[in-house]
Structure formats: structure tokens, C-alpha cells
Design an enzyme around this catalytic site. Structure first.
Site, PDB file in Angstrom:
ATOM      1  N   GLN A  34       6.063   1.393 -36.156  1.00  0.00           N
ATOM      2  CA  GLN A  34       6.189   1.102 -34.820  1.00  0.00           C
ATOM      3  C   GLN A  34       5.171   0.263 -34.143  1.00  0.00           C
ATOM      4  O   GLN A  34       5.071   0.139 -32.815  1.00  0.00           O
ATOM      5  CB  GLN A  34       5.898   2.650 -34.199  1.00  0.00           C
ATOM      6  CG  GLN A  34       6.932   3.591 -34.626  1.00  0.00           C
ATOM      7  CD  GLN A  34       6.832   4.997 -34.029  1.00  0.00           C
ATOM      8  OE1 GLN A  34       5.924   5.347 -33.019  1.00  0.00           O
ATOM      9  NE2 GLN A  34       7.362   6.051 -34.452  1.00  0.00           N
ATOM     10  N   HIS A  70       3.232   6.158 -33.507  1.00  0.00           N
ATOM     11  CA  HIS A  70       2.851   6.847 -32.277  1.00  0.00           C
ATOM     12  C   HIS A  70       1.796   6.188 -31.538  1.00  0.00           C
ATOM     13  O   HIS A  70       0.533   6.660 -31.160  1.00  0.00           O
ATOM     14  CB  HIS A  70       2.708   8.345 -32.635  1.00  0.00           C
ATOM     15  CG  HIS A  70       3.689   9.064 -32.944  1.00  0.00           C
ATOM     16  ND1 HIS A  70       3.779  10.417 -32.753  1.00  0.00           N
ATOM     17  CD2 HIS A  70       5.128   8.733 -32.915  1.00  0.00           C
ATOM     18  CE1 HIS A  70       4.805  10.885 -33.009  1.00  0.00           C
ATOM     19  NE2 HIS A  70       5.799   9.942 -33.219  1.00  0.00           N
ATOM     20  N   GLU A  85      10.730  15.073 -23.769  1.00  0.00           N
ATOM     21  CA  GLU A  85      10.273  15.829 -22.611  1.00  0.00           C
ATOM     22  C   GLU A  85      10.187  14.756 -21.473  1.00  0.00           C
ATOM     23  O   GLU A  85       9.987  13.581 -21.667  1.00  0.00           O
ATOM     24  CB  GLU A  85       8.875  16.428 -22.753  1.00  0.00           C
ATOM     25  CG  GLU A  85       8.653  17.424 -23.501  1.00  0.00           C
ATOM     26  CD  GLU A  85       7.079  18.031 -23.876  1.00  0.00           C
ATOM     27  OE1 GLU A  85       6.981  18.929 -24.413  1.00  0.00           O
ATOM     28  OE2 GLU A  85       6.580  17.490 -22.918  1.00  0.00           O
ATOM     29  N   TYR A 143      -0.681  19.275 -21.354  1.00  0.00           N
ATOM     30  CA  TYR A 143       0.641  19.210 -21.807  1.00  0.00           C
ATOM     31  C   TYR A 143       1.249  20.119 -22.975  1.00  0.00           C
ATOM     32  O   TYR A 143       2.173  20.309 -23.399  1.00  0.00           O
ATOM     33  CB  TYR A 143       1.352  18.319 -21.448  1.00  0.00           C
ATOM     34  CG  TYR A 143       1.424  17.680 -20.050  1.00  0.00           C
ATOM     35  CD1 TYR A 143       2.432  17.795 -19.175  1.00  0.00           C
ATOM     36  CD2 TYR A 143       0.220  17.237 -19.582  1.00  0.00           C
ATOM     37  CE1 TYR A 143       2.414  17.424 -17.770  1.00  0.00           C
ATOM     38  CE2 TYR A 143       0.055  16.838 -18.370  1.00  0.00           C
ATOM     39  CZ  TYR A 143       1.254  16.775 -17.253  1.00  0.00           C
ATOM     40  OH  TYR A 143       1.268  17.012 -15.762  1.00  0.00           O
ATOM     41  N   TYR A 187       9.406  18.455 -38.327  1.00  0.00           N
ATOM     42  CA  TYR A 187      10.461  17.895 -38.977  1.00  0.00           C
ATOM     43  C   TYR A 187      10.856  18.724 -40.333  1.00  0.00           C
ATOM     44  O   TYR A 187      11.875  18.769 -40.811  1.00  0.00           O
ATOM     45  CB  TYR A 187      10.163  16.382 -39.458  1.00  0.00           C
ATOM     46  CG  TYR A 187      10.312  15.660 -38.189  1.00  0.00           C
ATOM     47  CD1 TYR A 187      11.392  15.360 -37.668  1.00  0.00           C
ATOM     48  CD2 TYR A 187       9.119  15.057 -37.657  1.00  0.00           C
ATOM     49  CE1 TYR A 187      11.549  14.474 -36.360  1.00  0.00           C
ATOM     50  CE2 TYR A 187       9.127  14.172 -36.239  1.00  0.00           C
ATOM     51  CZ  TYR A 187      10.429  13.854 -36.167  1.00  0.00           C
ATOM     52  OH  TYR A 187      10.486  12.892 -34.792  1.00  0.00           O
TER      53      TYR A 187
END
Length: 368
Positions: free
Chosen positions: A81, A148, A240, A250, A261
Site C-alpha cells: 500500500q 495501513h 466505518e 474510536y 481475517y
């Protein structure tokens, strides 16, 4: 969102289901193609800056469709990513010519972390330009792995810079107040910490933090009332949409409306009401990427609505807001993974698909 509201949604099998419109209320026009684009932003003259994950910053003349290169981009740690990420203009760009970039940066050994830098954008007469005076103003700690990073950027009306710093698939740092991973960060435009941040008195990385307990935030947008909304990829289920509140937690990885997973359950938000629950959530996931809250006039019936790009869902997801409440109102099938959403100067909605040799699309109202 109160935990009871989430519990009600969970009990009925998930969040409010969208009305799937058989025909989207817009026409899609291909404008250009890019290779692994990640983000875009419009210049005041209507030209478009586009980042490519591989480390290229492109300049598109939307009128002639000519694509030029911007040189001087920092080296990126490309893979998974990681790569070149977001691009935004300084609120006073017209006067100072400053842009901000986020990217994955290599560290010692087999480590990487997100970084944010600003630079002067110098355009030439040949459809391209260069960056000068690059200054890195913020970094994540360097860790292993390729996922991430988050590193979405947004400026608010007061000129503060907001950064989504995801938890690098490490889970626990999202709750560690001595780390900026798994947080929403608020800074001055030079990277210094505003003295009114909720944890400013604690110093260090803690001072940067506005909110914590986030997993992977790939969209930030301010509504017309100045409230910050962020969408967040869940694990297996539980994407979300959150209203970001000062100093709030949160809950990741302690609670989630999804599961790991490998199938290991994660307690749902209602089990821990001390954590801030999402205003909207999705199971199955939409895999959200890119986010605007529409303020234009070309689609007057969309003014104030949010638009989220869907990767796994291959859709453009429309959000209706009612004060501090939010719900999915419609989902428009696009047939491709949508990486980025932006509003154009004339109010058109622009989308970048995800992947190699993919389309930049301009959405305009369907003629009646």
C-alpha cells in the site's frame, strides 16, 4: 454515535441498506489515464495535480488533456500500500505556491513509515514543472510491513493541517498514546503542534494527537459546519464513517463491528460504550477510499452530501448527513475500483479508478 444506535443496526443485520438506483444521475466521461493513481487536487487555474503510487506527480491540463511531469518529488518506498500518497494545496496557495505531499518513506533495514512534506510548486510553460524547497514536517515511526499508512491530508478553515496516521497493521499502537500510529493528527502548517490540541501539554508524539483508536483511515472531509468526518477500513467487516471529536477514542483494536481475517471475533462497539462508535458502518465492506462532502452547484440536489469511493464495492457511495448523523443514501455501480473522489471547480465530480492504466472520470448531471 450512541452505542444503542449501533446495537439496533447490528440487530437488524447491519447498517441501513442503501437504495440502489438502477441508473446513476450522472454521465461519466473519460478525461485521461494514469498508472496507479492515488490522489488528486485542482489548482486555481483548473489544472489538476495527480499522484501516482510509484512516485510520480503529474499535471493534467483538463482543457487540452495534456499530461506533464512535476520533478523534485521525494523518493518513495513503493510496495504493497506504500508509495506516493496524498496531495493538497496550502490554503494560501495562490500567494505562496505551496503544496503538501504524503508518501511512504524507507527507514533503516526493512522498515517504512509515512511522511508529510511541503514544497514550492514551480510551473513551466511546457505543461510541467518542479518542486523546490522540500521540507519534511511530519513522520510516522519506521516499522516493518507494507500496509495501513493512511496519510490522508486536509486543511481546515483555520489553516490547521490534519493527517490520518493509520496503525500499519500492528493493532496495539492505535491505543498507545506515545505513538502517532492509529491516530488523527492535527498540526500547524509548518508541522508544529497547536497549543490547543487536546494532549499538547504531554509533549512529544502525544501532543500531535487529536483522536485515537483508528485502523486505516483513507478519507478526511470537512462538512459546511466545520465538522471533520473520516472513513475507516474495517477488518473482515465493519468499515466505518466517523465524526471526529476532540480527544475521542474510536476503539480499535479493542472493538470493531467486524472480525479478524482468521475469523476470530472482535467485540462490537456496543460492548464498550466508552469508545466512540461509528455514525455509519458497512458489513459487507465497501473498502472506502477518497472522500468529499459536496458543496458545488452543478448537482444542487447533492449539496451537503458525502461521496466515498469504493474499492471492493466498485462503487461511488453517497452519504446523507443530518447534523451529526449519517447514512448511506445510494450506491452507484461504477464497474471498477474507485480510488479517489474530488470536486472540480465547476462542481463536476471527478473520480480516479484504482490500478494500472486506469481512467480519470468526470461526472456531470444526466441530461433530461
Amino acid at each position: 454515535m450512541p452505542a444503542a444506535a449501533t446495537a439496533t443496526a447490528r440487530a437488524t443485520g447491519g447498517p441501513l441498506q442503501a437504495s440502489r438506483l438502477p441508473n446513476p444521475p450522472f454521465v461519466s466521461t473519460e478525461i485521461a489515464r494514469f498508472d496507479e493513481p492515488w490522489a488528486m487536487t485542482f489548482l486555481p487555474d483548473g489544472r489538476l495535480l495527480v499522484t501516482q503510487k510509484g512516485g510520480q506527480l503529474k499535471l493534467l491540463n483538463t482543457a487540452t488533456k495534456q499530461i506533464g511531469n512535476i520533478t523534485g518529488v521525494p523518493a518513495v518506498a513503493y510496495g504493497g500500500q506504500g508509495g506516493l500518497g496524498d496531495v493538497v494545496l496550502h490554503p494560501q496557495f495562490a500567494g505562496n505556491g505551496r503544496i503538501y505531499l504524503s508518501y511512504a518513506e524507507a527507514g533503516a533495514g526493512d522498515t517504512r513509515g509515512a511522511a508529510v512534506a511541503y514544497a514550492q510548486l514551480n510551473l513551466n510553460g511546457s505543461g510541467g514543472g518542479s518542486l523546490s524547497g522540500l521540507q519534511v514536517i511530519w513522520r510516522q515511526p519506521k516499522v516493518g510491513g507494507y500496509g495501513h499508512y493512511g496519510h490522508r491530508l486536509a486543511f481546515d478553515a483555520q489553516g490547521k493541517l490534519w493527517i490520518s496516521s493509520s496503525e500499519r497493521q500492528l493493532f496495539d499502537p492505535a491505543q498507545d498514546m506515545n505513538s502517532n500510529l492509529g491516530k488523527i493528527v492535527r498540526l500547524n502548517d509548518d508541522g508544529s503542534v497547536p497549543p490547543d490540541n487536546p494532549f499538547a501539554a504531554q509533549g512529544g508524539m502525544t501532543a500531535q494527537i487529536w483522536s485515537l483508536g483508528h485502523r486505516n483511515v483513507l478519507g478526511l472531509a470537512f462538512d459546511p459546519q466545520g465538522r471533520l468526518w473520516a472513513h475507516e477500513m474495517g477488518p473482515m467487516g465493519g468499515d466505518e464513517l466517523n465524526l471526529i471529536e476532540r480527544g475521542s477514542n474510536y476503539g480499535w483494536p479493542i472493538v470493531s463491528n467486524g472480525d479478524h481475517y482468521d475469523g476470530t471475533p472482535i467485540p462490537d462497539h456496543p460492548t464498550r460504550p466508552e469508545f466512540n462508535a461509528p455514525e455509519a458502518w458497512w458489513t459487507p465492506v465497501i473498502a472506502p477510499a477518497g472522500f468529499i462532502i459536496y458543496t458545488g452547484s452543478l448537482f444542487p440536489y447533492f449539496r451537503g452530501d458525502g461521496f466515498i469511493g469504493g474499492l471492493a464495492s466498485q462503487a461511488l457511495v453517497r452519504i446523507e448527513f443530518n447534523g451529526a448523523q449519517a447514512r448511506e443514501a445510494a450506491r452507484y455501480a461504477m464497474g471498477q475500483r474507485i480510488r479517489e473522489v474530488e470536486q472540480g471547480p465547476d462542481g463536476a465530480i471527478w473520480l480516479l479508478e484504482d490500478g494500472g492504466n486506469v481512467r480519470l472520470l468526470r461526472l456531470t448531471p444526466t441530461p433530461f
